[in-house]
Write a protein that holds these residues in place. Structure first.
Motif, short mmCIF file in Angstrom:
data_model
loop_
_atom_site.label_atom_id
_atom_site.label_comp_id
_atom_site.label_asym_id
_atom_site.label_seq_id
_atom_site.Cartn_x
_atom_site.Cartn_y
_atom_site.Cartn_z
N CYS A 81 0.84 -1.20 0.00
CA CYS A 81 0.00 0.00 0.00
C CYS A 81 0.88 1.25 0.00
O CYS A 81 1.79 1.38 0.83
CB CYS A 81 -0.89 -0.02 1.24
SG CYS A 81 -1.76 1.54 1.56
N MET A 83 0.17 4.13 0.97
CA MET A 83 -0.11 4.98 2.13
C MET A 83 0.65 4.52 3.36
O MET A 83 1.36 5.30 4.00
CB MET A 83 -1.61 5.01 2.41
CG MET A 83 -2.46 5.60 1.30
SD MET A 83 -2.05 7.34 0.93
CE MET A 83 -2.50 8.14 2.47
N GLU A 89 -1.64 -3.87 -1.21
CA GLU A 89 -2.75 -2.96 -1.47
C GLU A 89 -3.89 -3.67 -2.22
O GLU A 89 -3.82 -3.88 -3.43
CB GLU A 89 -2.29 -1.75 -2.29
CG GLU A 89 -3.39 -0.70 -2.42
CD GLU A 89 -3.05 0.37 -3.43
OE1 GLU A 89 -3.35 1.55 -3.15
OE2 GLU A 89 -2.51 0.06 -4.52
N VAL A 94 -7.10 -0.50 1.05
CA VAL A 94 -6.87 0.92 0.85
C VAL A 94 -8.07 1.77 1.26
O VAL A 94 -7.92 2.89 1.76
CB VAL A 94 -6.49 1.20 -0.63
CG1 VAL A 94 -7.68 1.06 -1.57
CG2 VAL A 94 -5.86 2.58 -0.76
N TRP A 152 -9.89 7.39 -1.69
CA TRP A 152 -9.24 6.96 -2.93
C TRP A 152 -8.54 8.13 -3.62
O TRP A 152 -7.42 7.99 -4.13
CB TRP A 152 -10.26 6.32 -3.86
CG TRP A 152 -9.70 5.88 -5.18
CD1 TRP A 152 -9.99 6.41 -6.41
CD2 TRP A 152 -8.75 4.83 -5.41
NE1 TRP A 152 -9.29 5.75 -7.39
CE2 TRP A 152 -8.51 4.78 -6.81
CE3 TRP A 152 -8.08 3.95 -4.58
CZ2 TRP A 152 -7.64 3.88 -7.39
CZ3 TRP A 152 -7.20 3.04 -5.16
CH2 TRP A 152 -6.99 3.00 -6.53
N ARG A 155 -5.38 8.75 -1.84
CA ARG A 155 -4.39 7.72 -2.19
C ARG A 155 -3.70 8.10 -3.50
O ARG A 155 -2.48 8.01 -3.65
CB ARG A 155 -5.09 6.36 -2.28
CG ARG A 155 -4.20 5.21 -2.74
CD ARG A 155 -4.29 5.01 -4.25
NE ARG A 155 -3.62 3.78 -4.70
CZ ARG A 155 -3.25 3.54 -5.94
NH1 ARG A 155 -3.49 4.44 -6.89
NH2 ARG A 155 -2.66 2.41 -6.26
#
Length: 214
Positions: A81, A83, A89, A94, A152, A155
């Motif tokens: 991921c 983040m 991910e 996510v 999202w 992200r």
């Protein structure tokens, strides 16, 4: 486009003139199978259609997270991921279980005076909206759809600009966007920003606003 009598005819519009809405509808038709055109997420009139399409794709695991890209044979440096850089991910990770996403959900639940809960997938999150006295369709928009979309977007901001927003700004963005949608002047009924921000609005207001998909 088709040329005729010295001019171009736009075949997607019966009048022959170019209309951007017709192009958008044709793109949607190509993306969304005909059997889903009446799906609640697509047709909910509380939200911009792009949010509905995003949620339709999210519920079916069709947003381009690293795990899905890997399944399509795309070679990536890492499946972690972007983040948290700790877990592969996936869609559910996510949007729901990444520690940064969880912070946003805590803020949203606090805003709506809901007990914080932990979910393993988006479908379970949607099923949870029947708790309390807030109309379920309204909570889907504010508690799930809008929040998922903002998470999202954040992200992607991290991936492409390396400049993600802090949690308070994300929560505020959900509050602002949903207020804009719900208080659209074209709807019957009205309430103030401060009422929306504190959830101190008359719970009868949805009767004056069409909350059903359609």
């Amino acid at each position: 486009m088709q040329e005729g009598n010295g001019r171009y005819i736009f075949k997607l519009n019966p009048g022959g003139c170019y209309v951007s809405k017709s192009v958008g509808a044709k793109i949607d038709e190509c993306i969304i199978p005909r059997s889903y055109v009446h799906d609640e997420t697509i047709r909910n009139n509380l939200i911009p259609q792009k949010i509905g399409i995003f949620m339709w794709r999210t519920l079916r695991g069709r947003i381009l997270v690293k795990l899905e890209l890997d399944k399509q044979g795309i070679d990536l440096d890492s499946l972690l991921c972007p983040m948290c850089n700790e877990v592969i991910e996936s869609v559910d990770h996510v949007i729901l279980s990444c520690k940064f996403a969880k912070e946003v959900w805590v803020g949203i639940h606090k805003w709506w005076n809901l007990n914080p809960m932990s979910y393993t997938n988006i479908s379970d999150q949607l099923k949870s909206v029947n708790q309390g006295g807030i109309p379920s369709n309204l909570k889907k928009v504010c508690n799930v759809w809008a929040t998922s979309y903002i998470i999202w977007k954040n992200r992607n901001q991290k991936v492409f600009q390396n400049n993600p927003w802090a949690t308070p700004k994300l929560v505020n963005e959900v509050q602002v966007k949903t207020f804009e949608w719900i208080s659209n002047p074209s709807r019957k009924g009205h309430f103030e920003w401060q009422q929306w921000l504190t959830c101190h609005f008359n719970m009868s207001f949805p009767s004056a606003i069409n909350l059903d998909p359609g």
